[in-house]
Design a protein around this motif. Structure first.
Motif: not given
Length: 367
Positions: A46-68
């Motif tokens: 939650h706390n960073y020095l200026p010009k550093s980087s955040i490493r965070i995981g993103i999960l995108i989930k399809n809630n339907s039974s068709e291609i999205v």
């Protein structure tokens, strides 16, 4: 003629009704399309020095039974909700499928509080949209701190390195206004080690401030009630509390203590799963000492993790600080990914310690 007019009017009503139904159905379908996939964020610091980087995981989930097909914008917003960074992720999700993305987000060059969240591509009014708050801070010395020198025992290697980095290290105790003690010193003091006892006694006789950092449960005594006899004939018992705390509030009337902080409420720090105050409480016994609280945490009842002890008829001041700084002061400390329970560097912890040192020194000791 009347019948013809009635038939025309009836036809118009039917057409308008069907048009409204189609319009409602189209709107519902568009709304439902936006709900076909969900986005969730993983844990990060939650706390960073200026010009550093955040490493965070993103999960995108399809809630339907068709291609999205997904075209999702991700943004960083400042406190005024202005975009300071953005990117777009385009991908295709298979039916009921999901994609995990390890995203690297550049930290703004400006200090302040920011929010990483979703931008265009998902309903902005959707209260379920994920968000991740973080702070950017560049630790710095106050003008007052530039006049202060600090001594710490030789066995506190990490604190010695910290003092040297910030150019506040005293070559000997005779040059210092503050004696800084860490966990190793606390363990020695609790075991009756004469070297640290005499060092503290000497510092107080010179009217120095003595700071104990990470004043929590003593090693190898986790399940025992620990009572430590301090200077000034005062004893403190460390009592196991219900739970640790992830935030604390600095007393705003101590200006040096809140220096370079935008607010006096300090939320979770990096590492140790964000815990800032251990699950221990102070219980003091003794007379002739004024005890001031410099911070509070928790609620019902409140806890007081940073206290100042000022004797009525003796010299020097003693500070007991429960705030966990160990492992958070060295910028080279970088735990493995997905290990939030381990220690990690935190620039907020660095600023806090600099401020605590500065706030502990009275005007009579400034050179």
């Amino acid at each position: 003629m009347g019948r013809l007019y009635f038939r025309v009017l009836l036809l118009i009503i039917i057409l308008v009704t069907n048009s409204a139904k189609c319009s409602w159905a189209a709107n519902y379908y568009q709304s439902d399309t936006r709900k076909k996939y969900t986005v969730t964020f993983g844990d990060s610091f939650h706390n960073y020095l200026p010009k550093s980087s955040i490493r965070i995981g993103i999960l995108i989930k399809n809630n339907s039974s068709e291609i999205v097909k997904v075209s999702q914008e991700f943004v960083v917003l400042d406190t005024a909700r202005i975009k300071v960074w953005k990117t777009i992720i385009n991908l295709e999700l298979s039916p009921d499928g999901s994609v995990s993305i390890p995203l690297i987000v550049p930290v703004p060059n400006l200090t302040g509080s920011f929010t990483f969240t979703l931008g265009e591509g998902k309903d902005k009014n959707d209260s379920s949209s994920p968000s991740f708050s973080f702070n950017v801070i560049q630790p710095k010395k106050s003008q007052r701190l530039s006049k202060i020198l600090v001594h710490t025992p030789d066995w506190e290697e990490g604190l010695n390195a910290f003092l040297k980095t910030w150019d506040i290290k005293a070559p000997t105790i005779s040059w210092g206004q503050v004696l800084l003690c860490g966990k190793k010193s606390l363990n020695r003091f609790a075991d009756g080690d004469q070297e640290i006892i005499q060092l503290i006694s000497r510092a107080l006789k010179r009217e120095m401030s003595v700071i104990f950092l990470d004043f929590g449960l003593i090693e190898d005594r986790v399940d025992q009630l620990t009572k430590i006899v301090l200077s000034f004939d005062v004893a403190v018992s460390l009592i196991k509390a219900k739970s640790p705390e992830q935030s604390f509030v600095l007393k705003s009337d101590y200006k040096e203590l809140t220096y370079n902080f935008e607010v006096n409420r300090i939320n979770q720090w990096n590492g140790f799963r964000g815990v800032t105050v251990p699950a221990t409480d102070f219980n003091f016994t003794g007379k002739g000492v004024k005890i001031n609280s410099l911070a509070i945490s928790g609620s019902s009842p409140y806890r007081y993790p940073v206290v100042e002890l000022i004797p009525e008829n003796e010299k020097g001041k003693l500070y007991l600080c429960q705030i966990i700084t160990d492992g958070r002061l060295d910028e080279s400390v970088k735990p493995p990914r997905n290990r939030p329970e381990l220690a990690a560097y935190d620039p907020m912890a660095v600023q806090f310690l600099l401020n605590l040192i500065s706030a502990s020194v009275g005007d009579n000791l400034l050179k």
